[in-house]
Design a protein around this motif. Structure first.
Motif, PDB file in Angstrom:
ATOM      1  N   GLN A  48       3.685  57.668 -18.232  1.00  0.00           N
ATOM      2  CA  GLN A  48       3.000  58.963 -18.597  1.00  0.00           C
ATOM      3  C   GLN A  48       3.306  59.556 -19.992  1.00  0.00           C
ATOM      4  N   HIS A  49       2.425  59.404 -21.001  1.00  0.00           N
ATOM      5  CA  HIS A  49       2.590  59.524 -22.499  1.00  0.00           C
ATOM      6  C   HIS A  49       2.286  61.026 -22.769  1.00  0.00           C
ATOM      7  N   TYR A  50       1.574  61.945 -21.870  1.00  0.00           N
ATOM      8  CA  TYR A  50       1.049  63.007 -22.049  1.00  0.00           C
ATOM      9  C   TYR A  50       1.728  63.963 -21.000  1.00  0.00           C
ATOM     10  N   VAL A  67      10.657  63.687 -21.482  1.00  0.00           N
ATOM     11  CA  VAL A  67      10.275  63.082 -20.385  1.00  0.00           C
ATOM     12  C   VAL A  67      10.420  61.610 -20.171  1.00  0.00           C
ATOM     13  N   HIS A  68      10.416  61.183 -21.508  1.00  0.00           N
ATOM     14  CA  HIS A  68      10.742  59.478 -21.449  1.00  0.00           C
ATOM     15  C   HIS A  68      11.917  59.033 -22.296  1.00  0.00           C
ATOM     16  N   THR A  69      12.203  57.880 -22.026  1.00  0.00           N
ATOM     17  CA  THR A  69      13.390  57.288 -23.061  1.00  0.00           C
ATOM     18  C   THR A  69      12.793  56.512 -24.136  1.00  0.00           C
ATOM     19  N   ASN A  75      10.359  63.736 -25.804  1.00  0.00           N
ATOM     20  CA  ASN A  75       9.109  64.527 -25.242  1.00  0.00           C
ATOM     21  C   ASN A  75       7.830  63.777 -25.538  1.00  0.00           C
ATOM     22  N   SER A  76       6.536  64.006 -25.064  1.00  0.00           N
ATOM     23  CA  SER A  76       5.546  63.049 -25.235  1.00  0.00           C
ATOM     24  C   SER A  76       4.269  63.474 -25.083  1.00  0.00           C
ATOM     25  N   PHE A  77       3.484  63.853 -26.192  1.00  0.00           N
ATOM     26  CA  PHE A  77       2.299  64.565 -25.854  1.00  0.00           C
ATOM     27  C   PHE A  77       1.164  63.589 -26.669  1.00  0.00           C
ATOM     28  N   HIS A  78       0.946  62.399 -26.304  1.00  0.00           N
ATOM     29  CA  HIS A  78      -0.133  61.674 -26.823  1.00  0.00           C
ATOM     30  C   HIS A  78      -0.794  60.751 -26.105  1.00  0.00           C
ATOM     31  N   HIS A  79      -2.218  60.441 -26.216  1.00  0.00           N
ATOM     32  CA  HIS A  79      -2.650  59.415 -25.157  1.00  0.00           C
ATOM     33  C   HIS A  79      -3.085  58.450 -26.167  1.00  0.00           C
ATOM     34  N   VAL A 108       4.887  51.581 -28.886  1.00  0.00           N
ATOM     35  CA  VAL A 108       5.808  52.138 -30.257  1.00  0.00           C
ATOM     36  C   VAL A 108       5.936  53.370 -30.285  1.00  0.00           C
ATOM     37  N   GLU A 109       6.999  54.002 -30.506  1.00  0.00           N
ATOM     38  CA  GLU A 109       7.200  55.326 -30.510  1.00  0.00           C
ATOM     39  C   GLU A 109       7.822  55.676 -31.914  1.00  0.00           C
ATOM     40  N   ALA A 110       8.094  54.853 -32.917  1.00  0.00           N
ATOM     41  CA  ALA A 110       8.473  55.055 -34.130  1.00  0.00           C
ATOM     42  C   ALA A 110       8.115  54.012 -35.164  1.00  0.00           C
TER      43      ALA A 110
HETATM   44 MN    MN Z   1       5.594  58.852 -25.645  1.00  0.00          MN
END
Ligand code: MN
Length: 235
Positions: A133-135, A144-146, A167-171, A192-194
């Motif tokens: 869940q990324h949103y 919300v995630h690691t 936190n994570s607010f992307h689709h 990919v987160e960064a």
């Molecule tokens: Mn995310």
């Protein structure tokens, strides 16, 4: 003088408003910089706008048109405002070229990747099975995630961490990193987160929203941007 950090505004076409959530400017101020909101401007004025600032912060927002990375729109591509895409992609590619210290947040990270020739998942749910869940359905300050940081990355050196809860607010998310980008963090599902770019003293994109979090790693991100911009100011 404190370094000036230009922050790209979002745009609401139905209202005709340039908008910018307060936390971006607040985070820059807390890190010792002066935030300067950058509105949509005419094409011929973009370059002068860019020359005003010592650092750039690309804020979060809606989707980037898939046209910019050579794809037809997927069914679940969200709202796109073409003039904002064009404006931000210009600032990002010139910012990278001029080695202006920069930080991209959420859409801002995606803008950096696309401007440098990378691509995106248009919708994680539709195009990438097995994603977390990324949103998130929790309020913005809560992680919300690691994410797992590449050990030798600038991101890891600057934050002093190898694992972060974010936190994570992307689709959408980075699919192919741009040739000049290296992946500096991934979530446990491999998204990919960064990303980061060499050349400048600080050019990092993060998929999460550090401006909404109050931990040390988030503060260090903004401090790294402002510090790099202070160096740019002295050049
Ligand atoms: Mn995310």
């Amino acid at each position: 003088m404190k370094p000036l950090i230009g922050i790209t505004c979002n745009f609401r076409p139905e209202k005709g408003w340039n908008v910018l959530a307060r936390d971006y400017a607040r985070s820059v101020e807390e890190a010792g910089g002066i935030p300067l909101a950058l509105p949509l401007v005419e094409k011929e004025n973009r370059e002068e706008l860019l020359q005003l600032v010592h650092g750039l912060l690309f804020s979060g927002g809606g989707d980037i048109g898939s046209f910019h990375y050579g794809e037809e729109p997927a069914r679940l591509q969200g709202k796109v405002y073409p003039p904002l895409d064009e404006h931000e992609i210009y600032l990002a590619s010139r910012g990278l070229e001029e080695r202006i210290p920069l930080l991209g947040i959420c859409r801002g990270m995606q803008v950096l990747n696309v401007a440098a020739g990378g691509s995106l998942y248009q919708d994680l749910g539709e195009q990438r099975t097995g994603s977390l869940q990324h949103y998130q359905k929790m309020p913005r300050p809560y992680p919300v995630h690691t994410v797992f940081l590449a050990e030798t990355s600038l991101l890891s050196r600057r934050t002093g961490e190898t694992v972060l809860r974010v936190n994570s607010f992307h689709h959408q998310a980075v699919k192919d990193p741009a040739p000049a980008a290296s992946v500096s963090a991934v979530s446990s599902d491999g998204v990919v987160e960064a990303v980061e770019f060499g050349g400048s003293s600080f050019a990092v994109g993060v998929q999460w929203h550090p401006e909404n979090m109050s931990n040390a790693a988030s503060r260090r991100l903004f401090q790294s941007l402002v510090k790099a911009a202070a160096g740019k100011q002295l050049e």
